[in-house]
Every structure is written in structure tokens, then in C-alpha cells.
Design a protein around this motif. Structure first.
Motif, PDB file in Angstrom:
ATOM      1  N   GLN A 163       0.827  -1.207   0.000  1.00 20.34           N
ATOM      2  CA  GLN A 163       0.000   0.000   0.000  1.00 20.34           C
ATOM      3  C   GLN A 163       0.863   1.259   0.000  1.00 20.34           C
ATOM      4  OE1 GLN A 163      -2.194   0.710   3.584  1.00 20.34           O
ATOM      5  NE2 GLN A 163      -3.549   2.228   2.645  1.00 20.34           N
ATOM      6  N   LEU A 164       1.891   1.275   0.836  1.00 18.98           N
ATOM      7  CA  LEU A 164       2.755   2.455   0.913  1.00 18.98           C
ATOM      8  C   LEU A 164       3.483   2.682  -0.411  1.00 18.98           C
ATOM      9  CD1 LEU A 164       4.018   4.760   2.507  1.00 18.98           C
ATOM     10  CD2 LEU A 164       5.724   3.141   3.366  1.00 18.98           C
ATOM     11  N   ALA A 165       3.990   1.598  -1.007  1.00 15.41           N
ATOM     12  CA  ALA A 165       4.704   1.736  -2.283  1.00 15.41           C
ATOM     13  C   ALA A 165       3.785   2.296  -3.363  1.00 15.41           C
ATOM     14  CB  ALA A 165       5.263   0.376  -2.700  1.00 15.41           C
ATOM     15  N   LEU A 166       2.562   1.799  -3.420  1.00 11.48           N
ATOM     16  CA  LEU A 166       1.610   2.298  -4.410  1.00 11.48           C
ATOM     17  C   LEU A 166       1.233   3.754  -4.138  1.00 11.48           C
ATOM     18  CD1 LEU A 166      -0.735  -0.803  -4.783  1.00 11.48           C
ATOM     19  CD2 LEU A 166       0.893   0.074  -6.469  1.00 11.48           C
ATOM     20  N   ALA A 167       1.066   4.101  -2.859  1.00 10.27           N
ATOM     21  CA  ALA A 167       0.712   5.477  -2.513  1.00 10.27           C
ATOM     22  C   ALA A 167       1.814   6.449  -2.920  1.00 10.27           C
ATOM     23  CB  ALA A 167       0.440   5.584  -1.023  1.00 10.27           C
ATOM     24  N   LEU A 168       3.073   6.045  -2.722  1.00  7.30           N
ATOM     25  CA  LEU A 168       4.196   6.908  -3.108  1.00  7.30           C
ATOM     26  C   LEU A 168       4.178   7.198  -4.606  1.00  7.30           C
ATOM     27  CD1 LEU A 168       7.050   5.313  -0.957  1.00  7.30           C
ATOM     28  CD2 LEU A 168       6.017   7.572  -0.643  1.00  7.30           C
ATOM     29  N   VAL A 169       3.703   6.236  -5.392  1.00  8.57           N
ATOM     30  CA  VAL A 169       3.634   6.410  -6.842  1.00  8.57           C
ATOM     31  C   VAL A 169       2.378   7.181  -7.255  1.00  8.57           C
ATOM     32  CG1 VAL A 169       3.423   5.188  -9.044  1.00  8.57           C
ATOM     33  CG2 VAL A 169       4.984   4.329  -7.280  1.00  8.57           C
ATOM     34  N   LEU A 170       1.246   6.897  -6.609  1.00  8.71           N
ATOM     35  CA  LEU A 170      -0.039   7.413  -7.080  1.00  8.71           C
ATOM     36  C   LEU A 170      -0.418   8.783  -6.519  1.00  8.71           C
ATOM     37  CD1 LEU A 170      -2.090   4.081  -6.871  1.00  8.71           C
ATOM     38  CD2 LEU A 170      -1.264   5.215  -8.943  1.00  8.71           C
ATOM     39  N   VAL A 171      -0.093   9.054  -5.261  1.00 10.15           N
ATOM     40  CA  VAL A 171      -0.563  10.289  -4.620  1.00 10.15           C
ATOM     41  C   VAL A 171      -0.086  11.550  -5.344  1.00 10.15           C
ATOM     42  CG1 VAL A 171      -0.391  11.701  -2.524  1.00 10.15           C
ATOM     43  CG2 VAL A 171      -0.978   9.280  -2.363  1.00 10.15           C
ATOM     44  N   PRO A 172       1.194  11.638  -5.769  1.00 15.97           N
ATOM     45  CA  PRO A 172       1.625  12.878  -6.438  1.00 15.97           C
ATOM     46  C   PRO A 172       0.796  13.228  -7.667  1.00 15.97           C
ATOM     47  CG  PRO A 172       3.532  11.562  -5.816  1.00 15.97           C
ATOM     48  CD  PRO A 172       2.320  10.703  -5.570  1.00 15.97           C
ATOM     49  N   SER A 173       0.296  12.239  -8.384  1.00 16.61           N
ATOM     50  CA  SER A 173      -0.460  12.524  -9.611  1.00 16.61           C
ATOM     51  C   SER A 173      -1.973  12.437  -9.434  1.00 16.61           C
ATOM     52  CB  SER A 173      -0.037  11.558 -10.730  1.00 16.61           C
ATOM     53  OG  SER A 173      -0.273  10.216 -10.337  1.00 16.61           O
ATOM     54  N   ARG A 174      -2.447  11.622  -8.485  1.00 16.56           N
ATOM     55  CA  ARG A 174      -3.883  11.374  -8.366  1.00 16.56           C
ATOM     56  C   ARG A 174      -4.485  11.856  -7.047  1.00 16.56           C
ATOM     57  NH1 ARG A 174      -6.226   8.665 -12.057  1.00 16.56           N
ATOM     58  NH2 ARG A 174      -7.806   7.659 -10.747  1.00 16.56           N
ATOM     59  N   GLY A 175      -3.684  12.406  -6.168  1.00 17.42           N
ATOM     60  CA  GLY A 175      -4.201  12.972  -4.925  1.00 17.42           C
ATOM     61  C   GLY A 175      -4.842  11.930  -4.034  1.00 17.42           C
ATOM     62  N   LEU A 176      -5.987  12.285  -3.435  1.00 18.02           N
ATOM     63  CA  LEU A 176      -6.678  11.373  -2.527  1.00 18.02           C
ATOM     64  C   LEU A 176      -7.179  10.119  -3.235  1.00 18.02           C
ATOM     65  CD1 LEU A 176      -8.780  13.682  -0.164  1.00 18.02           C
ATOM     66  CD2 LEU A 176      -6.816  12.262   0.430  1.00 18.02           C
ATOM     67  N   VAL A 177      -7.460  10.213  -4.508  1.00 12.74           N
ATOM     68  CA  VAL A 177      -7.846   9.019  -5.259  1.00 12.74           C
ATOM     69  C   VAL A 177      -6.708   8.005  -5.255  1.00 12.74           C
ATOM     70  CG1 VAL A 177      -8.438   8.128  -7.557  1.00 12.74           C
ATOM     71  CG2 VAL A 177      -9.508  10.225  -6.713  1.00 12.74           C
ATOM     72  N   GLY A 178      -5.483   8.488  -5.312  1.00 15.56           N
ATOM     73  CA  GLY A 178      -4.327   7.602  -5.233  1.00 15.56           C
ATOM     74  C   GLY A 178      -4.242   6.896  -3.897  1.00 15.56           C
ATOM     75  N   VAL A 179      -4.565   7.602  -2.815  1.00 14.11           N
ATOM     76  CA  VAL A 179      -4.613   6.974  -1.488  1.00 14.11           C
ATOM     77  C   VAL A 179      -5.647   5.851  -1.486  1.00 14.11           C
ATOM     78  CG1 VAL A 179      -5.116   7.344   0.957  1.00 14.11           C
ATOM     79  CG2 VAL A 179      -3.881   9.088  -0.333  1.00 14.11           C
ATOM     80  N   ALA A 180      -6.821   6.140  -2.056  1.00  8.58           N
ATOM     81  CA  ALA A 180      -7.897   5.143  -2.097  1.00  8.58           C
ATOM     82  C   ALA A 180      -7.511   3.933  -2.938  1.00  8.58           C
ATOM     83  CB  ALA A 180      -9.169   5.789  -2.647  1.00  8.58           C
ATOM     84  N   GLU A 181      -6.903   4.172  -4.092  1.00  6.63           N
ATOM     85  CA  GLU A 181      -6.513   3.066  -4.970  1.00  6.63           C
ATOM     86  C   GLU A 181      -5.455   2.187  -4.324  1.00  6.63           C
ATOM     87  OE1 GLU A 181      -7.382   5.163  -9.329  1.00  6.63           O
ATOM     88  OE2 GLU A 181      -5.396   5.318  -8.382  1.00  6.63           O
ATOM     89  N   ALA A 182      -4.529   2.797  -3.615  1.00 10.40           N
ATOM     90  CA  ALA A 182      -3.504   2.011  -2.924  1.00 10.40           C
ATOM     91  C   ALA A 182      -4.125   1.142  -1.833  1.00 10.40           C
ATOM     92  CB  ALA A 182      -2.453   2.943  -2.319  1.00 10.40           C
ATOM     93  N   GLN A 183      -5.112   1.679  -1.130  1.00 11.56           N
ATOM     94  CA  GLN A 183      -5.778   0.912  -0.079  1.00 11.56           C
ATOM     95  C   GLN A 183      -6.583  -0.245  -0.661  1.00 11.56           C
ATOM     96  OE1 GLN A 183      -7.122   3.108   3.394  1.00 11.56           O
ATOM     97  NE2 GLN A 183      -9.113   2.111   3.243  1.00 11.56           N
ATOM     98  N   ILE A 184      -7.257  -0.013  -1.771  1.00  9.92           N
ATOM     99  CA  ILE A 184      -8.031  -1.070  -2.428  1.00  9.92           C
ATOM    100  C   ILE A 184      -7.105  -2.196  -2.898  1.00  9.92           C
ATOM    101  CG2 ILE A 184      -9.381  -1.598  -4.496  1.00  9.92           C
ATOM    102  CD1 ILE A 184     -10.695   1.178  -4.148  1.00  9.92           C
ATOM    103  N   ALA A 185      -5.982  -1.839  -3.489  1.00  6.15           N
ATOM    104  CA  ALA A 185      -5.027  -2.848  -3.953  1.00  6.15           C
ATOM    105  C   ALA A 185      -4.495  -3.666  -2.787  1.00  6.15           C
ATOM    106  CB  ALA A 185      -3.877  -2.168  -4.699  1.00  6.15           C
TER     107      ALA A 185
END
Length: 458
Positions: free
Chosen positions: A167-189
Motif C-alpha cells: 500500500q505504501l509503495a503504491l501510494a508513493l507512486v499514485l498520490v503525487p499525480s492522483r491525490g486522494l484518489v491515489g490513497v484510495a486506490e492504494a488501499q483497495i489494492a
């Protein structure tokens, strides 16, 4: 009869899970605050709290799965373990899938009362992600409960650590470009991987090999067993669960999203410290269940040792959370915030009371005598918005947060005192028990061999 409790390995890995969770959480929150701000954290917190209200009508098929599997495991009945596990999974899928679709519209409309107008569109955009995450979280709860039931909490913890890192690895990749949606996607994964791998591991523990479609018998009578206990446990869980949305809605209403963001971070800090102590006690519920079913005379010795241990380590953990809050707040927020420090210190006191009551709380669940657990949770959840409103009107917006925290301490104290009275167990460890725990710690530090937890339990 199988009285192997696997307490040592379960406890060590439970501690490792809590520590890893704390580290990953601190880094994730730091990332969110730096990139998106404290208000974004408060917004995600409100959306998650809104979806959690779905649990109000859950019949609880998955809530008590650990207890039923622990009983079947103690009696060596592999088929019954499989039956309960698959029945709980299917029931959870049908229930939450159907209900999630039914309540999506009302939750969409209800968000207008939980957040201010300028944040409403973003909150509604996050709602589908929060619903998916909530559904997967409940699947994962069934899988984790099954692992606890077969006395393999160590495997549950290893899997959780791996998925948190993912989750943390995905959040580091997704949050800069997708914001809170990136946090949500990392949690779902994270939850998707946890459920898939956990499912295979549970069946490996039951049948001795990896299976996708195991032998099982679904029946109304088995579902009825799950529901009869699950409804009691779910009533307790729902009342307890309401503390989070009620307290957060109250803090948001009186203090705004910034104060709620600080409240959320302070609560996460203290809860992570609490979990270092309370997390390992999850292994006690199936242990108490087995002992109560097969050897009740061993209940009190295990309880007394657990109580002394949890009081000693709980005091240290809560003191550390309070003392380190200035530094952790600076790491998260980028400045020393007096409100964050004050919230962390007051929360540490209330959660310490909750920590002391954990062993008696688990004894009540293992013996299915949940009355005082329920009333303590009711005082906590019902009292949080009431005390928050009183303090918010009479004093200040920040005082509303303190009122919500005070309700937690009062409810926890009620459950602790009355459970111990009901089961004729001590509410506080004796000096002899504390001394024994200190001796065990000293022996461990010196690497001197000592009796195992399993030997003590048996």
C-alpha cells in the motif's frame, strides 16, 4: 483435543505487525500532508466514516468466525472449519454487495451534511472508492478471523506487513499525480492482495495443501449459528464502531476540517502505540475460547498474566505516545502544533483505561457474555457527541474534541469494572503479578531460557 495455542509466535508477529503498521502509517500521513494538506486527510476520514455506517444493519456472519473456527480447530474437525469459513465469506459478499448498492444514493446525499459545500464534490468523487475499500476490508476481516481461529495469527501478521508495504509503495507512486484518489486506490489494492493470499493460506492451514475450491457444506443451520452469535457480537461492534463517525462528525461540526485532521492524526498516533500492546492480545480470544471449552481451570492464570503484562507495557506505550507527540507532530505537520500535542496527551490517558480492560473484554467474548462490553461501548459512542456538544458550546471548538475523548475513557472504565466483577477477576494486577512480568522481561533481555507462554497456558 487440540490445546496448542501457538501464543509465542503469534505474539511476536503481532508486535511486528503493529510496529510495521505504525512506520508505514507515519510515512503515508507525512506524504498526504505534504502533498495535499491536513484538510485532505480530514476529508478522506469523513468519507470513510460515512461508508462505515453501512455496518449498522450487518447481521454479523463474519464477526464471530474466529470463535467458531477456534472451537472446531480445538476438536480437530477440519470439515466444520471449512464450512464456517466459506459460509462466512459467501454471506459477507452477498450482504455487503447488495447493501452497498442500496445505500450508495443515500450516502451520496448525506455527505452534504458531513462536509462543507466547497469540499462536497471531491467527497462524492471519493465515495465509490471508499465503498469498494469498505467491502474488501470486510472480506479481509473474515480471512483474518479464520487465521486467528486456527491459532496462526503469526501468518495473519506476516501477510498484513507485506500488504501494508505494498500500500505504501503504491501510494508513493499514485498520490503525487492522483491525490486522494491515489490513497484510495492504494488501499483497495492492499485489500485485494490480502484477501486473495489470505484465502489460500487459510485453506492451506485447514487441509494441508493450497486449494481454490475446497469441500464445504453451506447450510441454513450453520448460517444461523453464525448469526446467533454474530448478531450479539455485531451489536457490540456497531455500538463501538459508532464512536468513530460520531466523534469525527462532532469535531468536524464544531471545529472544522483542520481540527478534525489534527484529531485524526493524534488518534492514529495513540492507536498505533496502543496496538503495540493490544494487538498481540487478539491471540487471547481463540485461546480463551479453547480453554473455556476444554480446560476452564486454566482461564484465570492466563488472564492474570495477560493483565499484568498489558498494564506494564500499556503504561509505557501511552507515556511514550504522549511524550513523543511534539516530534511526531512536527514530522507530520512540519511545525509544533499545541493542539495536536494536547489531543495526543488526553487520548493517551483515555486509551490507557481501554488497554487495561482488554483482557476482561476478550474473556467476555470468549464466554459469549457480552452485556457489559455492550454498555461500555454505548456510553462511549452515545457520550462522545453529547460531551463534544456540551464542551464545544460551553468552552471552545477544541474542547469539543476533548469531550469526545473523555467519553471513551468513561465507557472503557465501565466495561472494565463490571466485567471483572461479573467473572470474579481482578481489574488491576497484583504486585506479585507485576513482579513476575518484570522478571520475565529481565530474563528475556538476558536471553535466559524460561517457560514458554504455551506451557504457562497449559
Amino acid at each position: 483435543m487440540n490445546l496448542d495455542l501457538n501464543l509465542r509466535s503469534n505474539t511476536v508477529w503481532a508486535i511486528a505487525e503493529v510496529i510495521a503498521s505504525a512506520v508505514f502509517l507515519f510515512v503515508l500521513y507525512r506524504l498526504v500532508v505534504l502533498r495535499l494538506g491536513v484538510e485532505a486527510l480530514g476529508l478522506w476520514s469523513v468519507v470513510l466514516a460515512t461508508t462505515s455506517l453501512v455496518r449498522l444493519v450487518d447481521p454479523g456472519a463474519g464477526s464471530g468466525i474466529g470463535r467458531f473456527i477456534a472451537l472446531a480447530h480445538g476438536r480437530g474437525n477440519t470439515q466444520r472449519m471449512s464450512d464456517f469459513f466459506i459460509t462466512a465469506l459467501l454471506s459477507t459478499f452477498v450482504f455487503y454487495g447488495t447493501l452497498g448498492c442500496a445505500v450508495f444514493g443515500p450516502l451520496w446525499e448525506g455527505l452534504r451534511y458531513a462536509v462543507k459545500e466547497q469540499h462536497l464534490a471531491e467527497a462524492r468523487g471519493l465515495l465509490p472508492y471508499a465503498m469498494a475499500s469498505f467491502l474488501l476490508m470486510n472480506f479481509n476481516g473474515v480471512v483474518q478471523g479464520a487465521l486467528v481461529g486456527v491459532q496462526r495469527s503469526d501468518l495473519k501478521s506476516k501477510l498484513a506487513i507485506f500488504c501494508l508495504a505494498l500500500q505504501l509503495a503504491l501510494a508513493l507512486v499514485l498520490v503525487p499525480s492522483r491525490g486522494l484518489v491515489g490513497v484510495a486506490e492504494a488501499q483497495i489494492a492492499q485489500y485485494c492482495v490480502a484477501v486473495a493470499l489470505g484465502y489460500l493460506i487459510v485453506l492451506r492451514m485447514m487441509f494441508g495443501r493450497y486449494l481454490v475450491n475446497p469441500s464445504y457444506h453451506w447450510s441454513i443451520s450453520m448460517l444461523s449459528e453464525l448469526w446467533q452469535f454474530g448478531i450479539k457480537l455485531q451489536a457490540l461492534s456497531i455500538v463501538s464502531f459508532l464512536y468513530e463517525p460520531f466523534s469525527k462528525f462532532a469535531v468536524s461540526a464544531f471545529g472544522g476540517l483542520e481540527l478534525l485532521g489534527l484529531y485524526e492524526m493524534a488518534q492514529k498516533l495513540v492507536l498505533q502505540a496502543r496496538q503495540i500492546v493490544v494487538g498481540p492480545t487478539t491471540v487471547l480470544m481463540p485461546a480463551f475460547t479453547k480453554i473455556n471449552d476444554l480446560a476452564p481451570v486454566n482461564m484465570e492464570p492466563l488472564y492474570r498474566q495477560s493483565l499484568a503484562t498489558i498494564v506494564a507495557f500499556g503504561a509505557m506505550a501511552m507515556a511514550a505516545a504522549a511524550m513523543l507527540s511534539p516530534l511526531i507532530g512536527y514530522f507530520w505537520i512540519g511545525r509544533f502544533d499545541e493542539r495536536f500535542i494536547a489531543l495526543s496527551c488526553v487520548m493517551s490517558l483515555s486509551w490507557f483505561v481501554n488497554i487495561v480492560g482488554a483482557p476482561s473484554y476478550l474473556v467476555a467474548i470468549a464466554t459469549t457474555k457480552l452485556g457489559w462490553n455492550f454498555w461500555g461501548a454505548f456510553v462511549t459512542s452515545a457520550g462522545s457527541p453529547i460531551l463534544a456538544a456540551i464542551a464545544g458550546h460551553a468552552l471552545s471548538s477544541q474542547a469539543a474534541a476533548f469531550g469526545a475523548i473523555l467519553a471513551l475513557g468513561l465507557g472503557s472504565f465501565l466495561s472494565l469494572v463490571m466485567n471483572c466483577r461479573n467473572f470474579r477477576l481482578p481489574a488491576w494486577p497484583s504486585l506479585a503479578d507485576l513482579k513476575h512480568v518484570a522478571e520475565l522481561i529481565t530474563l528475556r533481555l538476558r536471553r535466559t531460557p524460561k517457560p514458554s507462554c504455551e506451557e504457562t497456558a497449559q
